[in-house]
Every structure is written in structure tokens, then in C-alpha cells.
Design a protein around this motif. Sequence first.
Motif, mmCIF file in Angstrom:
data_model
loop_
_atom_site.group_PDB
_atom_site.id
_atom_site.type_symbol
_atom_site.label_atom_id
_atom_site.label_comp_id
_atom_site.label_asym_id
_atom_site.label_seq_id
_atom_site.Cartn_x
_atom_site.Cartn_y
_atom_site.Cartn_z
ATOM 1 N N ALA A 65 -0.502 2.282 -2.540
ATOM 2 C CA ALA A 65 -0.349 0.954 -3.141
ATOM 3 C C ALA A 65 0.514 1.025 -4.395
ATOM 4 C CB ALA A 65 -1.723 0.366 -3.470
ATOM 5 N N VAL A 66 0.299 2.054 -5.203
ATOM 6 C CA VAL A 66 1.117 2.237 -6.410
ATOM 7 C C VAL A 66 2.569 2.493 -6.024
ATOM 8 C CG1 VAL A 66 1.546 3.758 -8.381
ATOM 9 C CG2 VAL A 66 -0.789 3.029 -7.858
ATOM 10 N N ALA A 67 2.780 3.342 -5.016
ATOM 11 C CA ALA A 67 4.139 3.648 -4.572
ATOM 12 C C ALA A 67 4.856 2.397 -4.082
ATOM 13 C CB ALA A 67 4.107 4.705 -3.467
ATOM 14 N N ASP A 68 4.119 1.504 -3.428
ATOM 15 C CA ASP A 68 4.720 0.260 -2.940
ATOM 16 C C ASP A 68 5.176 -0.633 -4.088
ATOM 17 O OD1 ASP A 68 4.575 0.728 -0.225
ATOM 18 O OD2 ASP A 68 2.576 -0.129 -0.019
ATOM 19 N N LEU A 69 4.418 -0.624 -5.166
ATOM 20 C CA LEU A 69 4.716 -1.526 -6.290
ATOM 21 C C LEU A 69 5.658 -0.911 -7.321
ATOM 22 C CD1 LEU A 69 1.241 -3.130 -7.111
ATOM 23 C CD2 LEU A 69 3.159 -4.170 -5.900
ATOM 24 N N LEU A 70 5.758 0.404 -7.327
ATOM 25 C CA LEU A 70 6.495 1.097 -8.373
ATOM 26 C C LEU A 70 7.910 0.544 -8.525
ATOM 27 C CD1 LEU A 70 5.543 3.394 -10.187
ATOM 28 C CD2 LEU A 70 6.818 4.979 -8.737
ATOM 29 N N GLY A 71 8.243 0.133 -9.728
ATOM 30 C CA GLY A 71 9.576 -0.362 -10.021
ATOM 31 C C GLY A 71 9.785 -1.834 -9.730
ATOM 32 N N SER A 72 8.834 -2.462 -9.018
ATOM 33 C CA SER A 72 9.005 -3.880 -8.693
ATOM 34 C C SER A 72 7.963 -4.760 -9.373
ATOM 35 C CB SER A 72 8.920 -4.090 -7.174
ATOM 36 O OG SER A 72 7.667 -3.664 -6.671
#
Length: 338
Positions: free
Chosen positions: A242-249
Motif C-alpha cells: 500500500a505504501v509502495a502504491d502511494l509513494l510519490g503520489s
Amino acid sequence: MGPMIRAASLRGFAPLVRELGGEPDELCRRFGIEPAALESDDALVPITEHDLMLDAAALELGCPDLGLRLASWQDITILGPLAVAIEASSTVWEALACASRFMFIHSPALSVGLEPDPRGVPGVLALTYRKDLRESTYSPQGIELGLGLMHRIAVSILGERYGLRSVDVSHAPLSPVGRYVEHFGVEDVRFGTDVAAMRAMSAVLDETFEGANAAIHTRAVAHLTSRHVDPRTTVGTQVRLAVADLLGSAPASLSTIARLLQTHPRTLQRHLAKEGTTFDAVVDSVRREAAHRYLTTTDLPMTQISSLLGFGEQSTLTRAVRRWEGRSPRAVRRDARA
């Protein structure tokens, strides 16, 4: 630490590299893999470094079909105990369901599955091979190794009943197209597709195995279930993805991730504590691995990497990388290129 892969995936790597004039031990050390792992199927190595090493070896040794060649050194036994359950299955459908369920034992970053035909042809299905790019960088040689091995396993179990119609490769051709035709035995090979896959008639799912044994299959599945926990089911892994999906966005805050996972922040923290970690530690780990991938496998400017990691300023990236790696981001990139 990022996802791992069983060292059995490198079976044949050492003799193949020597045959091409290279030094397998030197390649391993360069990518942080213990050379001794090449002698142990059950050893675990980081899949990112595993795949980067394959890509580098192919380039440096002038062997664009290295992944396909390596597949020719391997067979279903590289899957270890999972191979027993697959070979004892009664039908292709049961074997594929078993492979899909337990592929995490070989590597949690890899998955196989059955999907509708991407070309929309009735009576045709696609056996797909995917790598989770949220956790590890894309590798053309790694994908070709996986596809090539799946094909060899299907041929060894089913022979002509396999009925392969075509192959979809999710990148541009690395070798002359004829090399792919030679390996897979079909003229229809397409490149740059959305997913790597082998297309076959859906009737193949009902084909039976000569070695089918319900008792052995049941015991093998019970053994796999009792000895291995799918990391994808742990709260820590769900938070990581979930963190990887949101990272940077978007901000990967505790409240945001808890809402995505449909739980209360305190409940999420308790589950992570039971698994021996914390929310901040998971976020830091995701950022660290992503930073390492961006610095060592891309030419992205530092400002863009900072943004992709969710850092407001480049100086924050610099401090974080110094904490993680003991050197500056530019030094990490320079050393990787060297």
C-alpha cells in the motif's frame, strides 16, 4: 529487505557463464550474492540483485538470449517441494491452481495465473507470468527465464497435448525473433505486450497427468501449507504494498494506509507490533529499497527521485541515503555504474 528468490533459479548459471568466457563468482560478488548460493537450491538471494545480475551478464558476455539459455539448464525440480505437488496433480487445472497458490515459496515477487485471452479469441486462455514491480525492478532476462522455464515444464509434463498457440513477451526482442521461435516452437511470438504470457486452448486445462496421485498431492499440499506462510497475507506486506502504491503520489500516513486496508490505525499498529515491526519502519524500508533501485538502475535526476520517494527536498533524500548506505546518493550511483 526486499523479496527473495530461491537460488535454484540460478541452476546452470555458473557453467553457462564459464562457457561464455565469464566468471560467475565475480558476477555474484559484484551484485552482493554469495557465490556459495550457486551450489544450494534452497538458499535465498534478493530477486532484484538476481535479475540485475542476469541482465548484466547477458550484456557483458554478448549473450542476449541468456535467460532462454538458462531455462534450458533447468526443469520443474527447481521449484523444490512445490514440484511434487504439481506433478502429482490430476489435471492441468489442478496443477496451475497449485502453482499459483504456492509460487510465493519460490519467490513472493513472482506469480503465475490463468487469464482470459488478451486477444479475445474464444476457447483460448493465457498462462501469465508476472513480477511485482512495486517490490523489484523489471528485468527482461528474468522474464525470459521465467517464460522459457514454464514452457519447458509444460512440454515435459504434457508433450504434444500442451498445444501452445503463441507467446507474448512484455518487452522488445532481445535476440533475433527466430531464437524465440526456436525455443518455444511456435511462429507467433509478439513483443511489447501488456503481460508476459503463453496462449493455449482452454481445453488443455482438462488434460490429465500420467503421474497423477491424489494421496501424494494431498500430502504435498498439506506439507506446503504447514511449512510455509504466504508473506502476502501478513499485515506488514499489505502495508508495504500500500505504501509502495502511494509513494510519490500521496502522503503514506498511518491514517491513510489504515483507511486503505479498512482498519483502525491503532489496530494496524498492534498487528505490525505482533509481526515485530512498526509503521515507520515499514515506510522507511520501502523508501530505502525504492531509492536503491532508482539510484542503481535509472538515470533519473536526484530531484525527481526525491519526489518519487515522497521527500519534500533533495537534502532529505541525501540524509536518508547517507543513513541507509553510509554514503551520498551520487556515490551510490557512481559505484553501481563502476
